[in-house]
Motif scaffolding. Structure first.
Motif, PDB file in Angstrom:
ATOM      1  N   GLY A  62       0.780  -1.234   0.000  1.00 18.42           N
ATOM      2  CA  GLY A  62       0.000   0.000   0.000  1.00 18.42           C
ATOM      3  C   GLY A  62       0.805   1.273   0.000  1.00 18.42           C
ATOM      4  N   GLN A  63       2.135   1.179  -0.189  1.00 14.99           N
ATOM      5  CA  GLN A  63       2.983   2.368  -0.207  1.00 14.99           C
ATOM      6  C   GLN A  63       3.761   2.423  -1.520  1.00 14.99           C
ATOM      7  OE1 GLN A  63       2.468   4.566   1.853  1.00 14.99           O
ATOM      8  NE2 GLN A  63       2.600   3.966   4.000  1.00 14.99           N
ATOM      9  N   LEU A  64       4.279   3.596  -1.837  1.00 12.56           N
ATOM     10  CA  LEU A  64       5.071   3.768  -3.053  1.00 12.56           C
ATOM     11  C   LEU A  64       6.316   4.575  -2.713  1.00 12.56           C
ATOM     12  CD1 LEU A  64       5.282   3.316  -6.114  1.00 12.56           C
ATOM     13  CD2 LEU A  64       4.148   5.524  -6.428  1.00 12.56           C
ATOM     14  N   SER A  65       7.471   4.001  -2.998  1.00  7.00           N
ATOM     15  CA  SER A  65       8.739   4.644  -2.662  1.00  7.00           C
ATOM     16  C   SER A  65       9.320   5.349  -3.875  1.00  7.00           C
ATOM     17  CB  SER A  65       9.733   3.609  -2.148  1.00  7.00           C
ATOM     18  OG  SER A  65      11.011   4.184  -1.976  1.00  7.00           O
ATOM     19  N   LEU A  66       9.646   6.625  -3.710  1.00  8.42           N
ATOM     20  CA  LEU A  66      10.305   7.397  -4.759  1.00  8.42           C
ATOM     21  C   LEU A  66      11.802   7.519  -4.469  1.00  8.42           C
ATOM     22  CD1 LEU A  66       9.580   8.814  -7.395  1.00  8.42           C
ATOM     23  CD2 LEU A  66       9.226  10.932  -6.114  1.00  8.42           C
ATOM     24  N   GLY A  67      12.275   6.723  -3.515  1.00  7.34           N
ATOM     25  CA  GLY A  67      13.700   6.743  -3.201  1.00  7.34           C
ATOM     26  C   GLY A  67      14.308   5.356  -3.258  1.00  7.34           C
ATOM     27  N   HIS A  68      13.741   4.486  -4.089  1.00  9.59           N
ATOM     28  CA  HIS A  68      14.194   3.095  -4.131  1.00  9.59           C
ATOM     29  C   HIS A  68      15.646   2.993  -4.599  1.00  9.59           C
ATOM     30  CE1 HIS A  68      13.024  -1.005  -3.513  1.00  9.59           C
ATOM     31  NE2 HIS A  68      13.395  -1.383  -4.718  1.00  9.59           N
ATOM     32  N   ALA A  69      16.037   3.871  -5.503  1.00 11.15           N
ATOM     33  CA  ALA A  69      17.413   3.834  -5.999  1.00 11.15           C
ATOM     34  C   ALA A  69      18.415   4.159  -4.890  1.00 11.15           C
ATOM     35  CB  ALA A  69      17.581   4.808  -7.162  1.00 11.15           C
ATOM     36  N   ALA A  70      17.976   4.898  -3.873  1.00  9.68           N
ATOM     37  CA  ALA A  70      18.870   5.219  -2.754  1.00  9.68           C
ATOM     38  C   ALA A  70      19.306   3.961  -2.026  1.00  9.68           C
ATOM     39  CB  ALA A  70      18.176   6.178  -1.785  1.00  9.68           C
ATOM     40  N   PHE A  71      18.419   2.976  -1.919  1.00 11.53           N
ATOM     41  CA  PHE A  71      18.774   1.731  -1.255  1.00 11.53           C
ATOM     42  C   PHE A  71      19.676   0.874  -2.142  1.00 11.53           C
ATOM     43  CE2 PHE A  71      14.867   3.183   0.756  1.00 11.53           C
ATOM     44  CZ  PHE A  71      15.249   3.147   2.085  1.00 11.53           C
ATOM     45  N   MET A  72      19.530   1.033  -3.456  1.00  6.22           N
ATOM     46  CA  MET A  72      20.512   0.424  -4.355  1.00  6.22           C
ATOM     47  C   MET A  72      21.893   1.023  -4.085  1.00  6.22           C
ATOM     48  SD  MET A  72      18.543   0.410  -8.040  1.00  6.22           S
ATOM     49  CE  MET A  72      19.987  -0.261  -8.869  1.00  6.22           C
ATOM     50  N   ALA A  73      21.926   2.344  -3.876  1.00  6.96           N
ATOM     51  CA  ALA A  73      23.195   3.034  -3.624  1.00  6.96           C
ATOM     52  C   ALA A  73      23.832   2.563  -2.317  1.00  6.96           C
ATOM     53  CB  ALA A  73      22.963   4.543  -3.587  1.00  6.96           C
ATOM     54  N   VAL A  74      23.010   2.448  -1.277  1.00  6.30           N
ATOM     55  CA  VAL A  74      23.535   1.979   0.004  1.00  6.30           C
ATOM     56  C   VAL A  74      24.139   0.586  -0.154  1.00  6.30           C
ATOM     57  CG1 VAL A  74      22.958   1.346   2.379  1.00  6.30           C
ATOM     58  CG2 VAL A  74      21.925   3.378   1.341  1.00  6.30           C
ATOM     59  N   GLY A  75      23.424  -0.298  -0.837  1.00  5.76           N
ATOM     60  CA  GLY A  75      23.919  -1.642  -1.052  1.00  5.76           C
ATOM     61  C   GLY A  75      25.201  -1.665  -1.870  1.00  5.76           C
ATOM     62  N   ALA A  76      25.246  -0.859  -2.927  1.00  9.16           N
ATOM     63  CA  ALA A  76      26.414  -0.838  -3.806  1.00  9.16           C
ATOM     64  C   ALA A  76      27.638  -0.294  -3.077  1.00  9.16           C
ATOM     65  CB  ALA A  76      26.107   0.002  -5.040  1.00  9.16           C
ATOM     66  N   TYR A  77      27.486   0.836  -2.408  1.00  4.37           N
ATOM     67  CA  TYR A  77      28.631   1.463  -1.741  1.00  4.37           C
ATOM     68  C   TYR A  77      29.128   0.632  -0.559  1.00  4.37           C
ATOM     69  CZ  TYR A  77      28.901   5.836  -4.346  1.00  4.37           C
ATOM     70  OH  TYR A  77      29.117   6.775  -5.329  1.00  4.37           O
ATOM     71  N   VAL A  78      28.213   0.092   0.233  1.00  6.96           N
ATOM     72  CA  VAL A  78      28.641  -0.717   1.371  1.00  6.96           C
ATOM     73  C   VAL A  78      29.375  -1.960   0.887  1.00  6.96           C
ATOM     74  CG1 VAL A  78      27.852  -2.136   3.309  1.00  6.96           C
ATOM     75  CG2 VAL A  78      26.853   0.118   2.930  1.00  6.96           C
ATOM     76  N   ALA A  79      28.865  -2.613  -0.158  1.00  8.63           N
ATOM     77  CA  ALA A  79      29.511  -3.818  -0.677  1.00  8.63           C
ATOM     78  C   ALA A  79      30.906  -3.514  -1.207  1.00  8.63           C
ATOM     79  CB  ALA A  79      28.646  -4.431  -1.777  1.00  8.63           C
ATOM     80  N   VAL A  80      31.033  -2.428  -1.971  1.00  6.85           N
ATOM     81  CA  VAL A  80      32.331  -2.071  -2.553  1.00  6.85           C
ATOM     82  C   VAL A  80      33.320  -1.660  -1.469  1.00  6.85           C
ATOM     83  CG1 VAL A  80      33.526  -0.404  -4.027  1.00  6.85           C
ATOM     84  CG2 VAL A  80      31.383  -1.459  -4.791  1.00  6.85           C
ATOM     85  N   LEU A  81      32.882  -0.824  -0.529  1.00  6.04           N
ATOM     86  CA  LEU A  81      33.777  -0.374   0.541  1.00  6.04           C
ATOM     87  C   LEU A  81      34.160  -1.524   1.465  1.00  6.04           C
ATOM     88  CD1 LEU A  81      32.075   3.045   1.391  1.00  6.04           C
ATOM     89  CD2 LEU A  81      34.239   2.678   0.181  1.00  6.04           C
ATOM     90  N   ALA A  82      33.255  -2.471   1.676  1.00  6.22           N
ATOM     91  CA  ALA A  82      33.570  -3.629   2.514  1.00  6.22           C
ATOM     92  C   ALA A  82      34.673  -4.471   1.883  1.00  6.22           C
ATOM     93  CB  ALA A  82      32.329  -4.478   2.744  1.00  6.22           C
ATOM     94  N   THR A  83      34.671  -4.530   0.558  1.00  3.91           N
ATOM     95  CA  THR A  83      35.722  -5.277  -0.138  1.00  3.91           C
ATOM     96  C   THR A  83      37.024  -4.484  -0.190  1.00  3.91           C
ATOM     97  OG1 THR A  83      34.129  -6.494  -1.501  1.00  3.91           O
ATOM     98  CG2 THR A  83      36.385  -6.330  -2.330  1.00  3.91           C
ATOM     99  N   ASN A  84      36.917  -3.201  -0.558  1.00  6.96           N
ATOM    100  CA  ASN A  84      38.132  -2.390  -0.718  1.00  6.96           C
ATOM    101  C   ASN A  84      38.821  -2.095   0.608  1.00  6.96           C
ATOM    102  OD1 ASN A  84      37.522  -2.390  -3.407  1.00  6.96           O
ATOM    103  ND2 ASN A  84      36.871  -0.258  -3.502  1.00  6.96           N
ATOM    104  N   SER A  85      38.040  -1.833   1.650  1.00  5.65           N
ATOM    105  CA  SER A  85      38.624  -1.418   2.931  1.00  5.65           C
ATOM    106  C   SER A  85      38.863  -2.576   3.897  1.00  5.65           C
ATOM    107  CB  SER A  85      37.719  -0.381   3.608  1.00  5.65           C
ATOM    108  OG  SER A  85      37.536   0.743   2.772  1.00  5.65           O
TER     109      SER A  85
END
Length: 324
Positions: A62-85
């Protein structure tokens, strides 16, 4: 009365189901026999299926998110930084990114899911912009506007997904797994409860269902799927930046969901398959692409509100009516 009831509940013939599965199998396997460009579009389509499945889960509550790509960003950056750092492997970093995103979604959802309609949409839009600004400002960690380059290929048990053909296998498996998850979920009582909450929140609450908890569950799991899609996209493209996850991406995901069918488990799959290749067809004509999207949305909402995924059921009703 009896005739009308027969028309309303005519089951889709078994032959049609087999034909649909055969068609999906051909679509899934065809890219391996195409060129590199076809494989590239197939990978992007599979990743979009994962992310749009997450958006569909939120929408069905019953809800609609207009910030769904932001959670893609969180996932992408955390995954990359977890590997690099931290030197974490692909699997471990992706799991860590999914958990972190789920925690962020839980905290945000607990606060904002009391909101309804346009207020919820506006808050998710604001969250998306907040994430983008944070990624730009903390350039020492995120690379700022330049992003992060040279991201290594995905690797599982020593097998590197370092070609498009190999990565398509990984992306296809993830897309099918997310679709299977949605199929199982909405055939179980919790899925039916989520649909009930979307249909009539007040009635669902009076029946003993916790609207807030069910919507929170949908929001957290939907955002976790977005994180998985974002982490995989980072590995595939080998580059991420804040602009890779802007509001335009969120709007594109919503368009895929609506045109595919937001109330059907197959909607995200259909929407991603139909719309992912379109930007390539409209390359150099962005305005034409936006006009097409707008016209398609108007026509779908007017004549096929259930989306393209409802076409087989509509066709079955038409043919059964003609036979009678």
């Amino acid at each position: 009365m009896n005739a009308t009831r027969t028309f309303a509940y005519v089951p889709v013939p078994t032959g049609s189901g087999i034909a649909a599965l055969a068609t999906l199998a051909v679509i899934a396997l065809a890219p391996w026999f195409g060129g590199q460009f076809v494989l590239h579009l197939a990978v992007l389509t599979a990743l979009n299926i994962v992310v749009v499945n997450g958006l569909a889960l939120i929408s069905r509550s019953g809800q609609l998110s207009l910030g769904h790509a932001a959670f893609m960003a969180v996932g992408a950056y955390v995954a990359v930084l977890a590997t690099n750092s931290l030197g974490l492997s692909f699997v471990t970093s992706t799991l860590a990114a999914t958990v972190v995103t789920a925690v962020v979604a839980f905290v945000l959802g607990w606060i904002i899911l009391r909101l309804r309609g346009v207020y919820f949409v506006l808050v998710t839009f604001a969250f998306g912009e907040l994430v983008r600004l944070v990624l730009l400002d903390f350039s020492e960690i995120t690379g700022g506007a330049n992003g992060i380059t040279g991201i290594g290929a995905a690797e599982i048990l020593g097998f590197a997904f370092d070609t498009r053909a190999r990565f398509y296998g990984l992306a296809l498996f993830t897309a099918l797994a997310s679709t299977l998850f949605m199929l199982v979920l909405f055939r179980r009582p919790i899925g039916q409860a989520i649909d009930a909450v979307a249909d009539n929140p007040s009635l669902a609450e009076s029946s003993g269902l916790s609207v807030h908890r069910l919507q929170l569950f949908s929001f957290v799991v939907g955002c976790a799927l977005a994180a998985i899609g974002g982490a995989l996209q980072a590995r595939y493209i080998g580059y991420i930046s804040p602009e890779s996850f802007n509001t335009g991406i969120s709007i594109g995901l919503i368009v895929m969901l609506v045109i595919g069918g937001r109330l059907s488990v197959w909607g995200p799959l259909v929407g991603a398959i139909v719309l992912t290749p379109l930007p390539e067809l409209f390359r150099g004509a962005v305005q034409t692409q936006h006009i097409f999207y707008g016209a398609a949305l108007i026509l779908i909402l007017r004549f096929l509100p259930g989306g393209l995924a409802e076409l087989p059921r509509l066709w079955a009703r038409i043919t059964s009516r003609e036979q009678s």
